[in-house]
Design a protein around this motif. Structure first.
Motif, PDB file in Angstrom:
ATOM      1  N   LEU A  53      31.287  84.912  12.699  1.00 26.38           N
ATOM      2  CA  LEU A  53      31.411  83.960  11.597  1.00 26.38           C
ATOM      3  C   LEU A  53      32.733  83.206  11.682  1.00 26.38           C
ATOM      4  O   LEU A  53      32.783  81.985  11.469  1.00 26.38           O
ATOM      5  CB  LEU A  53      31.311  84.692  10.256  1.00 26.38           C
ATOM      6  N   ALA A  54      33.812  83.918  12.012  1.00 29.23           N
ATOM      7  CA  ALA A  54      35.119  83.271  12.138  1.00 29.23           C
ATOM      8  C   ALA A  54      35.107  82.243  13.267  1.00 29.23           C
ATOM      9  O   ALA A  54      35.683  81.149  13.138  1.00 29.23           O
ATOM     10  CB  ALA A  54      36.193  84.319  12.385  1.00 29.23           C
ATOM     11  N   TYR A  55      34.463  82.570  14.373  1.00 30.99           N
ATOM     12  CA  TYR A  55      34.372  81.637  15.500  1.00 30.99           C
ATOM     13  C   TYR A  55      33.610  80.377  15.097  1.00 30.99           C
ATOM     14  O   TYR A  55      34.044  79.247  15.381  1.00 30.99           O
ATOM     15  CB  TYR A  55      33.694  82.320  16.688  1.00 30.99           C
ATOM     16  N   LEU A  56      32.470  80.559  14.427  1.00 31.98           N
ATOM     17  CA  LEU A  56      31.677  79.404  14.006  1.00 31.98           C
ATOM     18  C   LEU A  56      32.460  78.526  13.025  1.00 31.98           C
ATOM     19  O   LEU A  56      32.413  77.293  13.108  1.00 31.98           O
ATOM     20  CB  LEU A  56      30.364  79.871  13.369  1.00 31.98           C
ATOM     21  N   ARG A  57      33.187  79.154  12.116  1.00 32.46           N
ATOM     22  CA  ARG A  57      33.963  78.389  11.135  1.00 32.46           C
ATOM     23  C   ARG A  57      35.103  77.611  11.795  1.00 32.46           C
ATOM     24  O   ARG A  57      35.556  76.595  11.266  1.00 32.46           O
ATOM     25  CB  ARG A  57      34.524  79.335  10.068  1.00 32.46           C
ATOM     26  N   ALA A  58      35.554  78.070  12.960  1.00 34.56           N
ATOM     27  CA  ALA A  58      36.669  77.405  13.644  1.00 34.56           C
ATOM     28  C   ALA A  58      36.233  76.191  14.463  1.00 34.56           C
ATOM     29  O   ALA A  58      37.082  75.416  14.915  1.00 34.56           O
ATOM     30  CB  ALA A  58      37.382  78.405  14.559  1.00 34.56           C
ATOM     31  N   LEU A  59      34.936  76.007  14.647  1.00 32.83           N
ATOM     32  CA  LEU A  59      34.452  74.871  15.431  1.00 32.83           C
ATOM     33  C   LEU A  59      34.725  73.561  14.688  1.00 32.83           C
ATOM     34  O   LEU A  59      34.462  73.450  13.489  1.00 32.83           O
ATOM     35  CB  LEU A  59      32.953  75.018  15.702  1.00 32.83           C
ATOM     36  N   GLY A  60      35.222  72.569  15.386  1.00 32.88           N
ATOM     37  CA  GLY A  60      35.629  71.318  14.752  1.00 32.88           C
ATOM     38  C   GLY A  60      34.503  70.563  14.086  1.00 32.88           C
ATOM     39  O   GLY A  60      34.715  69.866  13.092  1.00 32.88           O
ATOM     40  N   TRP A  61      33.289  70.672  14.623  1.00 32.14           N
ATOM     41  CA  TRP A  61      32.163  69.921  14.076  1.00 32.14           C
ATOM     42  C   TRP A  61      31.385  70.703  13.014  1.00 32.14           C
ATOM     43  O   TRP A  61      30.442  70.194  12.429  1.00 32.14           O
ATOM     44  CB  TRP A  61      31.210  69.481  15.194  1.00 32.14           C
ATOM     45  N   VAL A  62      31.796  71.961  12.766  1.00 35.79           N
ATOM     46  CA  VAL A  62      31.190  72.763  11.692  1.00 35.79           C
ATOM     47  C   VAL A  62      32.027  72.598  10.433  1.00 35.79           C
ATOM     48  O   VAL A  62      33.231  72.818  10.443  1.00 35.79           O
ATOM     49  CB  VAL A  62      31.104  74.243  12.094  1.00 35.79           C
ATOM     50  N   GLN A  63      31.387  72.195   9.353  1.00 39.66           N
ATOM     51  CA  GLN A  63      32.105  71.895   8.113  1.00 39.66           C
ATOM     52  C   GLN A  63      32.143  73.071   7.147  1.00 39.66           C
ATOM     53  O   GLN A  63      33.127  73.277   6.440  1.00 39.66           O
ATOM     54  CB  GLN A  63      31.452  70.670   7.443  1.00 39.66           C
ATOM     55  N   HIS A  64      31.074  73.854   7.107  1.00 36.89           N
ATOM     56  CA  HIS A  64      31.042  74.984   6.168  1.00 36.89           C
ATOM     57  C   HIS A  64      29.999  75.993   6.630  1.00 36.89           C
ATOM     58  O   HIS A  64      28.924  75.611   7.101  1.00 36.89           O
ATOM     59  CB  HIS A  64      30.707  74.510   4.755  1.00 36.89           C
ATOM     60  N   ILE A  65      30.334  77.272   6.486  1.00 37.68           N
ATOM     61  CA  ILE A  65      29.414  78.362   6.826  1.00 37.68           C
ATOM     62  C   ILE A  65      29.218  79.231   5.591  1.00 37.68           C
ATOM     63  O   ILE A  65      30.182  79.646   4.951  1.00 37.68           O
ATOM     64  CB  ILE A  65      29.978  79.240   7.958  1.00 37.68           C
ATOM     65  N   THR A  66      27.968  79.499   5.265  1.00 41.25           N
ATOM     66  CA  THR A  66      27.641  80.443   4.194  1.00 41.25           C
ATOM     67  C   THR A  66      26.792  81.550   4.787  1.00 41.25           C
ATOM     68  O   THR A  66      25.785  81.274   5.449  1.00 41.25           O
ATOM     69  CB  THR A  66      26.855  79.764   3.062  1.00 41.25           C
ATOM     70  N   TYR A  67      27.198  82.777   4.575  1.00 39.83           N
ATOM     71  CA  TYR A  67      26.439  83.924   5.083  1.00 39.83           C
ATOM     72  C   TYR A  67      25.923  84.734   3.910  1.00 39.83           C
ATOM     73  O   TYR A  67      26.692  85.131   3.027  1.00 39.83           O
ATOM     74  CB  TYR A  67      27.323  84.783   5.983  1.00 39.83           C
ATOM     75  N   ILE A  68      24.610  84.985   3.891  1.00 36.26           N
ATOM     76  CA  ILE A  68      23.980  85.729   2.807  1.00 36.26           C
ATOM     77  C   ILE A  68      23.318  86.976   3.399  1.00 36.26           C
ATOM     78  O   ILE A  68      22.278  86.882   4.037  1.00 36.26           O
ATOM     79  CB  ILE A  68      22.904  84.889   2.083  1.00 36.26           C
ATOM     80  N   PRO A  69      23.943  88.152   3.233  1.00 40.72           N
ATOM     81  CA  PRO A  69      23.263  89.385   3.671  1.00 40.72           C
ATOM     82  C   PRO A  69      21.945  89.558   2.906  1.00 40.72           C
ATOM     83  O   PRO A  69      21.723  88.914   1.871  1.00 40.72           O
ATOM     84  CB  PRO A  69      24.263  90.485   3.303  1.00 40.72           C
TER      85      PRO A  69
END
Length: 226
Positions: free
Chosen positions: A207-223
């Motif tokens: 999740l941290a890696y995905l959030r660090a990508l420049g073209w990714v604006q927001h990540i929401t994770y729902i267990p």
């Protein structure tokens, strides 16, 4: 001649009644919405549609939606007294009803939520399908299709070539099997949103890696929702 029944006909979710579609499903819609918001909201405008619009008070859907917004599980006895706990939680709510929305599922709810601490707002539309089963069909105007029964990742990103395949490859390296993927976008090379259901959890490092990508604006994770 009366139809035969079996024990399987009577099994449903463990819940506070009276109805799985009008209480358990409603709680789960709200629980999904606060996961998307990332907090218990300070303000909520709840719109009940069609069958819900006519029966939400009598069937306890009003208490159930508030209970879900407070984070209660479907079998929490506090559902019955949910209104009494809103002041302490800082939740202000308003109910609206639309009884003739012919294009919507009979048991549809729209939630407009505000987290006053961060200023974040979300709009979530969900359907209660019976037996406590739900579908989230829209988030912030983006069409969606997920149930909360699986681990769900919501990715807001620019619509760039290869972005869907890249996200899928990152998840695969985490040994996560993708069950469903639903992608919405506002237009070519415009804002896009991916709704990804997976059989297993995503690691924090991924999740941290995905959030660090420049073209990714927001990540929401729902267990997985309980």
């Amino acid at each position: 001649m009366a139809e035969k029944s079996s024990i399987f006909d009577m099994i449903g979710p463990v819940m506070i009644g009276p109805s799985s579609s009008h209480t358990a499903g409603v709680v789960r819609i709200a629980r999904a919405a606060i996961r998307i918001l990332g907090a218990v909201p300070t303000e909520a405008v709840v719109t009940f549609y069609n069958s819900f619009a006519r029966t939400y008070e009598g069937h306890g859907s009003d208490r159930a939606i508030v209970a879900g917004l407070l984070g209660y599980l479907p079998d929490d006895v506090r559902i019955r007294t949910a209104f009494d706990h809103t002041a302490e939680a800082g939740l202000h709510y308003t109910f609206q009803s639309v009884g003739n929305a012919s294009t919507m599922h009979p048991n549809t709810i729209k939630l407009n939520l505000l987290d006053g601490t961060t200023g974040r707002r979300v709009e979530v539309v969900g359907q209660s399908r019976g037996g406590g089963v739900i579908r989230i069909v829209e988030v912030d105007g983006f069409p969606a299709d997920f149930s909360g029964a699986l681990h769900t990742l919501i990715v807001d990103a620019r619509d760039e070539p290869g972005s869907i395949a890249f996200i899928a490859s990152v998840i695969a390296r985490d040994d996560c099997n993708i069950a469903t993927m639903f992608v919405s976008r506002k237009g070519k090379n415009d804002a896009a949103r991916q709704f990804i259901e997976m059989d297993s959890p995503v690691k924090d490092l991924t999740l941290a890696y995905l959030r660090a990508l420049g073209w990714v604006q927001h990540i929401t994770y729902i267990p997985t929702l309980e």
